[in-house]
Motif scaffolding. Structure first.
Motif, PDB file in Angstrom:
ATOM      1  N   ARG A 156      23.623  57.188  25.183  1.00 29.85           N
ATOM      2  CA  ARG A 156      22.724  56.151  25.680  1.00 29.85           C
ATOM      3  C   ARG A 156      22.145  55.325  24.543  1.00 29.85           C
ATOM      4  NH1 ARG A 156      17.495  55.497  27.822  1.00 29.85           N
ATOM      5  NH2 ARG A 156      16.809  57.592  27.267  1.00 29.85           N
ATOM      6  N   GLY A 157      21.829  55.999  23.411  1.00 31.09           N
ATOM      7  CA  GLY A 157      21.340  55.255  22.262  1.00 31.09           C
ATOM      8  C   GLY A 157      22.365  54.260  21.750  1.00 31.09           C
ATOM      9  N   ALA A 158      23.633  54.692  21.661  1.00 32.07           N
ATOM     10  CA  ALA A 158      24.696  53.794  21.206  1.00 32.07           C
ATOM     11  C   ALA A 158      24.912  52.658  22.203  1.00 32.07           C
ATOM     12  CB  ALA A 158      25.992  54.584  21.013  1.00 32.07           C
ATOM     13  N   PHE A 159      24.866  52.969  23.501  1.00 32.44           N
ATOM     14  CA  PHE A 159      25.075  51.952  24.535  1.00 32.44           C
ATOM     15  C   PHE A 159      23.990  50.880  24.481  1.00 32.44           C
ATOM     16  CE2 PHE A 159      23.963  50.528  28.859  1.00 32.44           C
ATOM     17  CZ  PHE A 159      25.135  49.850  29.189  1.00 32.44           C
ATOM     18  N   LEU A 160      22.726  51.293  24.352  1.00 31.13           N
ATOM     19  CA  LEU A 160      21.630  50.337  24.308  1.00 31.13           C
ATOM     20  C   LEU A 160      21.730  49.423  23.093  1.00 31.13           C
ATOM     21  CD1 LEU A 160      18.647  52.595  25.450  1.00 31.13           C
ATOM     22  CD2 LEU A 160      19.779  50.801  26.752  1.00 31.13           C
ATOM     23  N   HIS A 161      22.138  49.971  21.974  1.00 32.50           N
ATOM     24  CA  HIS A 161      22.277  49.152  20.774  1.00 32.50           C
ATOM     25  C   HIS A 161      23.394  48.127  20.929  1.00 32.50           C
ATOM     26  CE1 HIS A 161      20.171  52.293  18.017  1.00 32.50           C
ATOM     27  NE2 HIS A 161      19.337  51.518  18.654  1.00 32.50           N
ATOM     28  N   LEU A 162      24.491  48.528  21.538  1.00 34.94           N
ATOM     29  CA  LEU A 162      25.598  47.594  21.725  1.00 34.94           C
ATOM     30  C   LEU A 162      25.224  46.476  22.702  1.00 34.94           C
ATOM     31  CD1 LEU A 162      28.495  50.196  21.822  1.00 34.94           C
ATOM     32  CD2 LEU A 162      28.190  48.410  20.104  1.00 34.94           C
ATOM     33  N   MET A 163      24.479  46.814  23.741  1.00 40.63           N
ATOM     34  CA  MET A 163      24.031  45.778  24.665  1.00 40.63           C
ATOM     35  C   MET A 163      23.051  44.826  23.969  1.00 40.63           C
ATOM     36  SD  MET A 163      25.663  46.080  27.440  1.00 40.63           S
ATOM     37  CE  MET A 163      24.687  44.961  28.468  1.00 40.63           C
ATOM     38  N   ALA A 164      22.195  45.370  23.111  1.00 39.17           N
ATOM     39  CA  ALA A 164      21.287  44.514  22.339  1.00 39.17           C
ATOM     40  C   ALA A 164      22.082  43.602  21.414  1.00 39.17           C
ATOM     41  CB  ALA A 164      20.313  45.369  21.536  1.00 39.17           C
ATOM     42  N   ASP A 165      23.160  44.124  20.825  1.00 40.98           N
ATOM     43  CA  ASP A 165      24.022  43.299  19.975  1.00 40.98           C
ATOM     44  C   ASP A 165      24.623  42.139  20.752  1.00 40.98           C
ATOM     45  OD1 ASP A 165      23.595  44.664  17.683  1.00 40.98           O
ATOM     46  OD2 ASP A 165      25.428  45.841  17.757  1.00 40.98           O
ATOM     47  N   ALA A 166      25.078  42.413  21.968  1.00 37.52           N
ATOM     48  CA  ALA A 166      25.658  41.352  22.791  1.00 37.52           C
ATOM     49  C   ALA A 166      24.622  40.273  23.079  1.00 37.52           C
ATOM     50  CB  ALA A 166      26.206  41.936  24.095  1.00 37.52           C
ATOM     51  N   ALA A 167      23.378  40.683  23.376  1.00 36.28           N
ATOM     52  CA  ALA A 167      22.310  39.720  23.637  1.00 36.28           C
ATOM     53  C   ALA A 167      21.997  38.895  22.389  1.00 36.28           C
ATOM     54  CB  ALA A 167      21.059  40.446  24.125  1.00 36.28           C
ATOM     55  N   VAL A 168      21.991  39.554  21.231  1.00 34.81           N
ATOM     56  CA  VAL A 168      21.723  38.844  19.982  1.00 34.81           C
ATOM     57  C   VAL A 168      22.844  37.852  19.685  1.00 34.81           C
ATOM     58  CG1 VAL A 168      21.579  39.129  17.491  1.00 34.81           C
ATOM     59  CG2 VAL A 168      20.263  40.628  18.988  1.00 34.81           C
ATOM     60  N   SER A 169      24.084  38.236  19.928  1.00 35.04           N
ATOM     61  CA  SER A 169      25.211  37.322  19.714  1.00 35.04           C
ATOM     62  C   SER A 169      25.104  36.109  20.629  1.00 35.04           C
ATOM     63  CB  SER A 169      26.537  38.053  19.949  1.00 35.04           C
ATOM     64  OG  SER A 169      26.729  39.063  18.981  1.00 35.04           O
ATOM     65  N   LEU A 170      24.667  36.335  21.865  1.00 35.01           N
ATOM     66  CA  LEU A 170      24.455  35.210  22.783  1.00 35.01           C
ATOM     67  C   LEU A 170      23.371  34.280  22.249  1.00 35.01           C
ATOM     68  CD1 LEU A 170      24.883  33.749  25.468  1.00 35.01           C
ATOM     69  CD2 LEU A 170      23.249  35.354  26.506  1.00 35.01           C
ATOM     70  N   ALA A 171      22.296  34.857  21.727  1.00 32.98           N
ATOM     71  CA  ALA A 171      21.236  34.041  21.144  1.00 32.98           C
ATOM     72  C   ALA A 171      21.756  33.246  19.948  1.00 32.98           C
ATOM     73  CB  ALA A 171      20.062  34.924  20.733  1.00 32.98           C
ATOM     74  N   ALA A 172      22.668  33.838  19.170  1.00 29.11           N
ATOM     75  CA  ALA A 172      23.252  33.120  18.030  1.00 29.11           C
ATOM     76  C   ALA A 172      24.092  31.934  18.502  1.00 29.11           C
ATOM     77  CB  ALA A 172      24.102  34.074  17.202  1.00 29.11           C
ATOM     78  N   VAL A 173      24.813  32.094  19.592  1.00 30.88           N
ATOM     79  CA  VAL A 173      25.575  30.970  20.158  1.00 30.88           C
ATOM     80  C   VAL A 173      24.625  29.841  20.555  1.00 30.88           C
ATOM     81  CG1 VAL A 173      27.017  30.238  22.095  1.00 30.88           C
ATOM     82  CG2 VAL A 173      27.493  32.402  20.949  1.00 30.88           C
ATOM     83  N   LEU A 174      23.534  30.190  21.220  1.00 29.93           N
ATOM     84  CA  LEU A 174      22.568  29.181  21.633  1.00 29.93           C
ATOM     85  C   LEU A 174      21.909  28.509  20.423  1.00 29.93           C
ATOM     86  CD1 LEU A 174      20.879  31.088  24.609  1.00 29.93           C
ATOM     87  CD2 LEU A 174      22.676  29.347  24.705  1.00 29.93           C
ATOM     88  N   ALA A 175      21.626  29.289  19.376  1.00 28.87           N
ATOM     89  CA  ALA A 175      21.045  28.710  18.166  1.00 28.87           C
ATOM     90  C   ALA A 175      22.021  27.741  17.516  1.00 28.87           C
ATOM     91  CB  ALA A 175      20.675  29.816  17.186  1.00 28.87           C
ATOM     92  N   GLY A 176      23.304  28.115  17.474  1.00 28.58           N
ATOM     93  CA  GLY A 176      24.311  27.218  16.924  1.00 28.58           C
ATOM     94  C   GLY A 176      24.396  25.920  17.715  1.00 28.58           C
ATOM     95  N   ALA A 177      24.292  26.034  19.041  1.00 27.29           N
ATOM     96  CA  ALA A 177      24.314  24.829  19.871  1.00 27.29           C
ATOM     97  C   ALA A 177      23.119  23.935  19.570  1.00 27.29           C
ATOM     98  CB  ALA A 177      24.320  25.222  21.344  1.00 27.29           C
TER      99      ALA A 177
END
Length: 310
Positions: A156-177
């Motif tokens: 569960r700890g690994a899963f939560l971190h990976l989901m947080a990574d996906a959210a952060v990557s999405l935020a990076a896409v929006l920042a780039g835009a």
């Protein structure tokens, strides 16, 4: 006195073997992506990409710890380590959380330093690399989740971190835009600060829960008072003493209890039924129950006397 222990075997060797393969795949995939993202981050001088790469590196280390813990947990019990090495899956999330908390502080410091004079960052590479990160992290999270492992703190700890990574990557896409279309260079350090906040918030909960597990706290989702009331309500049980509930790791929950049951009867059958009920109702699959035929527990009275209560 009559004592009985039941080991509820869920084919642990097969389960830990599957967990090991899952963590291996997720770790290697994320390590490859982290190297790609860090390379583009240095090439473009983007704190958004570098912070996300460092975040991913932290999770790669966490996944590596989880992978190693899953392998160690497969070791059989020995004369010295009578429970085996299952608790490695509890210590791994604790180490992971400590690393991530330290990382969040360093990243926030760099983001604040860059706010004064944000560098020019090419937005298109930031968006492209971050978009790849969304796919990589969601895929790895799906592998790690695996289904049916809600009680496995390691997974569960690994899963939560990976989901947080996906959210952060999405935020990076929006920042780039935002940098591409609006020319807002400050979005790059702002992205770094956002990553630091995400890591700090996400890792604090894991740190608290993994510390509790390492200290043999009652696992979350199990109400000790409810378990005690359930035991007291069993036929012939007059009292319950020395009730302890703790996690062995990887979804395995242990419990010990003394049950005062002075009436004669088939205690073996009683304990077998109770063990099945504890597993079905509370998920306690390693209970050790001791039947006492007297009216109370002498040791328990001595322990409680100085404090004047139960």
């Amino acid at each position: 006195m009559h004592a009985h222990h039941r080991h509820h075997d869920h084919d642990h060797a097969h389960g830990h073997g599957s967990a090991t393969r899952t963590f291996a795949i997720a770790t290697l995939v994320n390590l490859a992506y982290t190297a790609l993202e860090a390379g583009y981050g240095f090439a473009t001088n983007s704190l958004a990409l570098l912070s996300d790469a460092l975040h991913n590196l932290g999770d790669v280390l966490g996944l590596g710890l989880a992978w190693g813990a899953a392998r160690i947990a497969r070791r059989p019990p020995t004369a010295r380590h009578t429970y085996g090495w299952r608790r490695a899956t509890l210590l791994s999330p604790l180490a992971n959380a400590i690393v991530l908390v330290a990382f969040a502080g360093a990243l926030a410091w760099e983001a604040v330093r860059r706010f004064a004079q944000p560098p020019e960052v090419p937005a298109v590479p930031v968006m492209a690399v971050a978009a790849i990160g969304i796919a990589v992290n969601l895929g790895a999270a799906w592998l790690v989740h695996g289904g049916g492992h809600q009680r496995d703190l390691n997974r569960r700890g690994a899963f939560l971190h990976l989901m947080a990574d996906a959210a952060v990557s999405l935020a990076a896409v929006l920042a780039g835009a935002g940098m591409l279309w609006l020319g807002w260079a400050w979005l790059d350090p702002a992205m770094g600060a956002l990553v630091a906040a995400v890591v700090a918030v996400g890792s604090f909960g894991l740190l608290r829960e993994s510390f509790d597990a390492a200290m043999d706290a009652v696992p979350r989702g199990i109400d000790r008072a409810e378990v005690e009331a359930f035991l007291r309500g069993q036929p012939g049980v007059r009292a319950v003493h020395h009730l302890h509930i703790w996690s062995l790791g990887a979804g395995e929950v242990a419990m010990t209890a003394h049950l005062v049951r002075p009436d004669p009867g088939d205690h073996d059958a009683f304990i077998d039924r109770l063990n099945h009920a504890l597993d079905a109702r509370f998920g306690i699959n390693h209970p050790t129950l001791q039947i006492e035929h007297g009216q109370g527990c002498e040791h328990d009275r001595h322990v409680r006397a100085p404090h004047g209560g139960h």
